[in-house]
Write an enzyme that holds these catalytic residues in place. Sequence first.
Site, PDB file in Angstrom:
ATOM      1  N   ASP A   6      32.859  65.687  35.675  1.00 41.38           N
ATOM      2  CA  ASP A   6      34.014  65.637  36.576  1.00 41.38           C
ATOM      3  C   ASP A   6      35.279  65.870  35.747  1.00 41.38           C
ATOM      4  OD1 ASP A   6      35.721  65.219  38.715  1.00 41.38           O
ATOM      5  OD2 ASP A   6      35.655  63.037  38.534  1.00 41.38           O
ATOM      6  N   TYR A  87      36.950  69.201  59.145  1.00 34.05           N
ATOM      7  CA  TYR A  87      38.323  69.297  58.630  1.00 34.05           C
ATOM      8  C   TYR A  87      38.877  70.674  59.001  1.00 34.05           C
ATOM      9  CZ  TYR A  87      41.831  67.571  55.229  1.00 34.05           C
ATOM     10  OH  TYR A  87      42.946  67.057  54.629  1.00 34.05           O
ATOM     11  N   ASP A  96      36.878  66.138  45.240  1.00 34.50           N
ATOM     12  CA  ASP A  96      36.484  64.744  45.073  1.00 34.50           C
ATOM     13  C   ASP A  96      36.218  64.088  46.423  1.00 34.50           C
ATOM     14  OD1 ASP A  96      39.184  65.026  45.705  1.00 34.50           O
ATOM     15  OD2 ASP A  96      39.806  63.255  44.593  1.00 34.50           O
ATOM     16  N   ARG A  97      36.971  64.475  47.441  1.00 30.60           N
ATOM     17  CA  ARG A  97      36.761  63.907  48.767  1.00 30.60           C
ATOM     18  C   ARG A  97      35.423  64.368  49.353  1.00 30.60           C
ATOM     19  NH1 ARG A  97      42.174  64.760  52.179  1.00 30.60           N
ATOM     20  NH2 ARG A  97      41.155  63.224  53.557  1.00 30.60           N
ATOM     21  N   ASP A 117      39.471  55.755  48.282  1.00 28.46           N
ATOM     22  CA  ASP A 117      39.500  56.070  46.849  1.00 28.46           C
ATOM     23  C   ASP A 117      40.884  55.737  46.304  1.00 28.46           C
ATOM     24  OD1 ASP A 117      39.096  57.015  44.311  1.00 28.46           O
ATOM     25  OD2 ASP A 117      39.033  59.134  44.861  1.00 28.46           O
TER      26      ASP A 117
END
Length: 243
Positions: A6, A87, A96-97, A117
Amino acid sequence: MNLIIDIGNSSVKIAVFELHELLKTWRCSVDKLPNKVSEICTQYPKISQLLVSSVTEFSDLLFSELSHYGKVYVLHHKLKMPFKNLYTTPETLGLDRLALVAAATQHYPKTNALVIDAGTCITYDFVDANAHYFGGAISPGLKMRYKALNNQTAQLPLLQPSNLKSYIGTSTEASIHSGVVHGIVQEIQGVISTYSSDYSDLTVILTGGDANFLCKQFKISIFANSNFLLEGLNFLLDYNSNS
């Protein structure tokens, strides 16, 4: 074995998984990533596939270097997801979402789940019991709020997060802590209350760098998991490599 990478703006989080079990995590700077990966893969020679999530453009050179250790997957919006993405601007949705929602569908299937988060920003992501992802919200994170009070005023000092002794600030420093920490707690509790009024049996997961600090401030049931993002990335790697 899976290697998860990441890549953030200033540092990299790395994790090794065996199936769904997280074995170990590391942090390093971006420039030291190739050497760190080499070291890890020597320590764990059974690593056969890698997934990379990066906030910046992923270079062909780095892809080539990582390919020496196994098949490399790069997280992007067209990767296969274990949920329906509703979305309206999926191309602008943070990677990341996506990983956090994937983790929610893995750990809490057929459940209305809200993932919070608490990092640089605080993001809220909701996926319903039918694995439909709708979106959520983005607000300033804990440290960002402290910095904003200092940067946008002439007199207020820059403070580090501190546990609240009272919600009534009896000094300027105590008032800042109350405004920031108590403000975030009230915000999060308010968001949870709003979602809970519309969706029964809501499961709430709190993750991110400030999760452990904030979790101590709540008197409601929240699942705290600081490795939720890494677990979501690992799930997406297996989900795509096995499909």
